[in-house]
Design a protein around this motif. Structure first.
Motif, PDB file in Angstrom:
ATOM      1  N   LEU A  17       3.201   5.458   0.415  1.00 20.20           N
ATOM      2  CA  LEU A  17       1.927   4.856   0.826  1.00 20.20           C
ATOM      3  C   LEU A  17       1.378   5.551   2.063  1.00 20.20           C
ATOM      4  N   LEU A  20      -3.782   1.965   6.644  1.00 15.98           N
ATOM      5  CA  LEU A  20      -3.740   1.452   5.276  1.00 15.98           C
ATOM      6  C   LEU A  20      -4.293   0.020   5.255  1.00 15.98           C
ATOM      7  N   GLY A  54       1.110  -1.220  -5.316  1.00 16.49           N
ATOM      8  CA  GLY A  54       0.226  -0.106  -5.635  1.00 16.49           C
ATOM      9  C   GLY A  54      -0.136   0.032  -7.099  1.00 16.49           C
ATOM     10  N   ILE A  80       7.158   1.353  -5.511  1.00 16.60           N
ATOM     11  CA  ILE A  80       5.916   1.733  -4.851  1.00 16.60           C
ATOM     12  C   ILE A  80       5.276   2.845  -5.670  1.00 16.60           C
ATOM     13  N   THR A  92       1.975   5.443  -6.289  1.00 14.76           N
ATOM     14  CA  THR A  92       0.754   6.115  -5.844  1.00 14.76           C
ATOM     15  C   THR A  92       0.379   7.137  -6.918  1.00 14.76           C
TER      16      THR A  92
END
Length: 331
Positions: A19, A29, A283, A299, A301
């Motif tokens: 992140l 963020l 995410g 997580i 991305t």
């Protein structure tokens, strides 16, 4: 005499990869009810301070400007580091940019804090002590035997010792003793008092930082002059050596958001749903099933995935450092 909120925003948040990236560290963020930690820092401290001074770096200072604009703030001082030289120098730059009698309230930009009366009372007490010439740190009453923080041993407002990040057994002993506090990384003091102590204990950091600051142009520091500054933390340079040190024992809600374990706890408390075994996706909105796993965080991305056990969150930094060498485009 004015009170200046010095916001340190040079960190990269390596423990929150993927992140957090060098191009957008964790403080920028918008994970926290649509706001960034940097924005929350600015907003939280505006009632205590007369002005804002941001010490950032060449990779993220424009992100700070965007967040300040979103908070409706156009009048601020900016110091842009050409390369990271740790917190003793970063704070020295802020002190050189201030009048000697100005009170500097030093705050990281990536902490999550409940701006309650407990917070206000702690800040008010720190300002009182700083006006009397003390160098003030904030000690947070520990809620658990945390191994990721340094500790302060204290008797009321007197600092007895600083302790390194402990192992679990030592952290439990600190918790049971009742007079140990998490070292929050927040400080309060007069600019001139800090510079005097820095010059006494780390004269090279003082001299080289002053040279770099005086040669700066529009707040931008020179790379070669900056590289000549010894890289040392404010804790080692001043806090652990000065006889002017005081601690304000504090009970406000605080997290340094330094790991996915911290982010996990925040998101779950904010209503982000984990499954019955404590597994959580960050995410991605696609339906996800975990089989045979507990307390696992996925997580996602666009260019990288990270899957980890919650209790292994501190080890993400090792992944970041490895990728920094082998796949720098991913960090």
């Amino acid at each position: 005499m004015s009170t200046i909120n010095v916001i340190l925003s040079g960190g990269v948040g390596s423990r929150l990869w993927p992140l957090s990236r060098k191009s957008r560290p964790k403080q920028y963020l918008p994970l926290f009810q649509g706001k960034t930690l940097f924005q929350s820092t600015v907003s939280r401290n505006s009632g205590f301070c007369d002005s804002i001074l941001v010490v950032g770096n060449k990779d993220n200072f424009e992100l700070s400007r965007i967040d300040l604009e979103k908070e409706g703030i156009q009048d601020f001082i900016e110091i842009v580091e050409a390369c990271p030289r740790n917190t003793a120098a970063a704070i020295a730059f802020a002190a050189f940019a201030s009048a000697p009698e100005d009170i500097l309230f030093i705050t990281p930009s990536d902490h999550l804090i409940d701006a309650s009366d407990l917070y206000s009372n702690a800040i008010s007490r720190a300002l009182e002590l700083a006006k009397k010439g003390s160098i003030v740190t904030f000690g947070l009453k520990p809620k658990s035997p945390e191994t990721g923080f340094g500790y302060i041993e204290a008797k009321e407002e007197e600092v007895l010792s600083f302790r390194e990040k402990p192992n679990v057994e030592t952290a439990r002993a600190f918790l049971n003793a009742g007079n140990f506090y998490w070292n929050s990384g927040m400080f309060c003091f007069m600019a001139g008092v800090y510079l005097g102590e820095l010059q006494k204990f780390e004269p090279e950091v003082f001299t080289k930082s002053k040279e770099a600051f005086l040669a700066s142009s529009d707040g931008q520091l020179d790379f070669n002059l900056s590289m000549a500054i010894p890289s040392i933390s404010v804790d080692y340079a001043v806090m652990e050596r000065t006889d002017k040190i005081k601690v304000v024992p504090s009970n406000f809600q605080w997290s340094d958001m330094g790991s996915f374990e911290s982010v996990y706890e925040y998101l779950v408390n904010a209503g982000h749903e984990a499954d019955e075994n404590g597994n959580l996706v960050i995410g991605m909105n696609k339906h996800t099933e975990f089989i045979g796993l507990e307390n696992t965080i996925w997580i996602h991305t666009p260019d990288a995935n990270l899957i980890l056990k919650k209790e292994k969150s501190q080890e993400v930094k090792e992944v970041f450092e490895r990728l920094e060498k082998s796949n720098p485009e991913l960090v």
